[in-house]
Scaffold this active site. Structure first.
Site, PDB file in Angstrom:
ATOM      1  N   SER A 150       0.840  -1.196   0.000  1.00 44.54           N
ATOM      2  CA  SER A 150       0.000   0.000   0.000  1.00 44.54           C
ATOM      3  C   SER A 150       0.879   1.252   0.000  1.00 44.54           C
ATOM      4  O   SER A 150       1.738   1.400  -0.870  1.00 44.54           O
ATOM      5  CB  SER A 150      -0.944  -0.045   1.204  1.00 44.54           C
ATOM      6  OG  SER A 150      -1.942   0.938   1.099  1.00 44.54           O
ATOM      7  N   ARG A 219     -11.707   7.227   9.300  1.00 44.44           N
ATOM      8  CA  ARG A 219     -11.256   5.837   9.336  1.00 44.44           C
ATOM      9  C   ARG A 219     -12.320   4.904   8.766  1.00 44.44           C
ATOM     10  O   ARG A 219     -12.005   3.961   8.028  1.00 44.44           O
ATOM     11  CB  ARG A 219     -10.918   5.453  10.769  1.00 44.44           C
ATOM     12  CG  ARG A 219     -10.633   3.977  10.990  1.00 44.44           C
ATOM     13  CD  ARG A 219      -9.410   3.514  10.226  1.00 44.44           C
ATOM     14  NE  ARG A 219      -9.028   2.166  10.630  1.00 44.44           N
ATOM     15  CZ  ARG A 219      -8.073   1.451  10.060  1.00 44.44           C
ATOM     16  NH1 ARG A 219      -7.404   1.959   9.036  1.00 44.44           N
ATOM     17  NH2 ARG A 219      -7.773   0.252  10.499  1.00 44.44           N
ATOM     18  N   ASP A 315      -8.770  -6.381  -4.902  1.00 50.58           N
ATOM     19  CA  ASP A 315      -8.340  -5.056  -4.438  1.00 50.58           C
ATOM     20  C   ASP A 315      -8.848  -4.008  -5.415  1.00 50.58           C
ATOM     21  O   ASP A 315      -8.363  -3.903  -6.541  1.00 50.58           O
ATOM     22  CB  ASP A 315      -6.813  -5.027  -4.346  1.00 50.58           C
ATOM     23  CG  ASP A 315      -6.273  -3.709  -3.806  1.00 50.58           C
ATOM     24  OD1 ASP A 315      -7.066  -2.780  -3.562  1.00 50.58           O
ATOM     25  OD2 ASP A 315      -5.041  -3.620  -3.611  1.00 50.58           O
ATOM     26  N   HIS A 348      -8.024  -5.101  -0.488  1.00 45.20           N
ATOM     27  CA  HIS A 348      -6.721  -4.447  -0.367  1.00 45.20           C
ATOM     28  C   HIS A 348      -5.935  -4.938   0.843  1.00 45.20           C
ATOM     29  O   HIS A 348      -4.705  -5.059   0.788  1.00 45.20           O
ATOM     30  CB  HIS A 348      -6.923  -2.934  -0.275  1.00 45.20           C
ATOM     31  CG  HIS A 348      -5.654  -2.164  -0.137  1.00 45.20           C
ATOM     32  ND1 HIS A 348      -4.710  -2.116  -1.140  1.00 45.20           N
ATOM     33  CD2 HIS A 348      -5.148  -1.424   0.892  1.00 45.20           C
ATOM     34  CE1 HIS A 348      -3.689  -1.372  -0.754  1.00 45.20           C
ATOM     35  NE2 HIS A 348      -3.924  -0.946   0.480  1.00 45.20           N
ATOM     36  N   ASP A 349      -6.618  -5.238   1.930  1.00 43.67           N
ATOM     37  CA  ASP A 349      -5.946  -5.669   3.159  1.00 43.67           C
ATOM     38  C   ASP A 349      -5.349  -7.068   3.076  1.00 43.67           C
ATOM     39  O   ASP A 349      -4.784  -7.552   4.065  1.00 43.67           O
ATOM     40  CB  ASP A 349      -6.922  -5.622   4.340  1.00 43.67           C
ATOM     41  CG  ASP A 349      -6.859  -4.299   5.094  1.00 43.67           C
ATOM     42  OD1 ASP A 349      -6.007  -3.456   4.741  1.00 43.67           O
ATOM     43  OD2 ASP A 349      -7.653  -4.106   6.028  1.00 43.67           O
TER      44      ASP A 349
END
EC number: 2.3.1.31
Length: 368
Positions: A150, A219, A315, A348-349
């Protein structure tokens, strides 16, 4: 495992000289907080610099001092792990602008007061410049590898492009060579949420209650981009949270709502709102081609390192075409590059979670 068994140290380096910044200013009295794991061999050839993502920090292995949770990549870094610290000396530094010991908006300026919004706007290259100064202080001229996922991947690319002789290998996971309009848009929503919180007070909230509500919303919005639709459906679907029927109100009826609220609130316990503003702005400014005359291949003209690029099929924050663009540029520059898209349900994580195929790629590439 104990710190001694891991050969783990946490330190803060005071840079001897002012740090020049891309914005034309320079920053005096810069501190870089960092963690090392493993032992540096006599010729200093086994060092790996790991760059962290936006919401992470230098605590790659050690428990987080504020939350007590394990280091953010403890599953991958350690003796016998994918990044084997019986073989490699791993360095991870809190980025410039961060809030875990490196100089940032909460740090004291020369007048003894927190910088707050007087802190200069920084870039990804500025973050890397501070970490190059750390390598200089450690006497490490050339790394075995730089690694990042990232925002960490952006730093790894910037390192390779601007200090091409300082590493023999570059591993970039779930990243990009520039922030897209969509990426910038999500960050702007987060920044506006923070600045709209009355407790932000123009950034001068230190010593009192900060803009926790705004930071929590920022967040929450960002966290959605880290997940995949498939993963969210599998984990939450439309299941209700601790109730058998809808309340016909605005409480967290759905599990996914409760999850996001928890993510937002827990984030405020460990992160500084002004740091979030500065770091997201640095990410939005990142455009490696723009830094090198508008042609991405030109960024890698002097690179002699091996590259490995990894993307994930779920992602949508930094989708596979972003990595493919980098691979094409590296090919055009004549740099040795391998590229793989991995299948994972986590979005993405995925680079932080259990993806055995990623473990094999990392171990195989770094072991060469």
């Amino acid at each position: 495992m104990s710190s001694a068994a891991l050969n783990l140290t946490s330190q803060v380096l005071d840079l001897a000289q002012a740090l020049p910044l891309d914005g034309g200013q320079q920053l005096d009295g810069v501190q870089v907080a960092y963690e090392t794991v493993g032992r540096l061999n006599p010729d200093k050839s086994n060092a790996i610099l790991v760059f962290h993502a936006l919401t992470m920090d230098q605590h790659i292995v050690s428990p987080h001092p504020k939350t007590g949770k394990p280091g953010w990549w403890a599953k991958s870094v350690g003796p016998g792990n994918v990044i084997d610290t019986d073989r490699f000396f791993v360095i991870c530094a809190n980025v410039l602008g961060g809030c875990m010991g490196s100089t940032g908006p909460a740090s004291l300026a020369s007048d003894g007061q927190p910088y707050a919004m007087r802190f200069p706007v920084i870039t990804i290259r500025d973050m890397v410049r501070a970490q190059v100064a750390l390598l200089d202080a450690l006497g490490i001229d050339q790394l075995h590898a730089v690694v990042g996922g990232s925002m960490g991947g952006m730093q790894a690319l910037s390192f390779a492009a601007n200090w091409p002789q300082r590493t023999r290998a570059v591993l970039v996971i779930a990243s990009t060579a520039r922030h897209s309009a969509q990426n910038i848009a999500f960050h702007e929503v987060g920044r506006q949420a923070i600045m709209a919180d009355p407790k932000w007070s123009g950034g001068d909230y230190y010593g009192g209650k900060g803009p926790d509500n705004g930071l929590a919303v920022a967040r929450m919005a960002a966290h959605i981009t880290y997940l995949s639709e498939e993963g969210m459906h599998e984990k939450f679907g439309r299941k209700l949270q601790d109730r058998s029927a809808k309340t016909f109100g605005f409480d967290a009826d759905f599990q996914v709502e409760s999850y996001l609220r928890h993510q937002g609130l827990s984030f405020t316990d460990r992160f500084d709102a002004n740091s979030y503003l500065y770091i997201t702005r640095a990410m939005d400014y990142f455009d490696l081609a723009e830094e090198h005359g508008g042609r991405l291949a030109a960024a890698f003209a002097g690179c002699t390192a091996r590259f490995c690029l990894v993307s994930f099929d779920t992602d949508w924050l930094y989708p596979t075409p972003e990595s493919r663009t980098i691979a094409h540029a590296l090919n055009a520059a004549g740099a040795p590059v391998s590229f793989v898209e991995l299948s994972a349900p986590f979005g993405h994580d995925s680079f932080l979670l259990d993806v055995p195929a990623l473990d094999r790629v990392i171990a195989g590439f770094l072991g060469q």
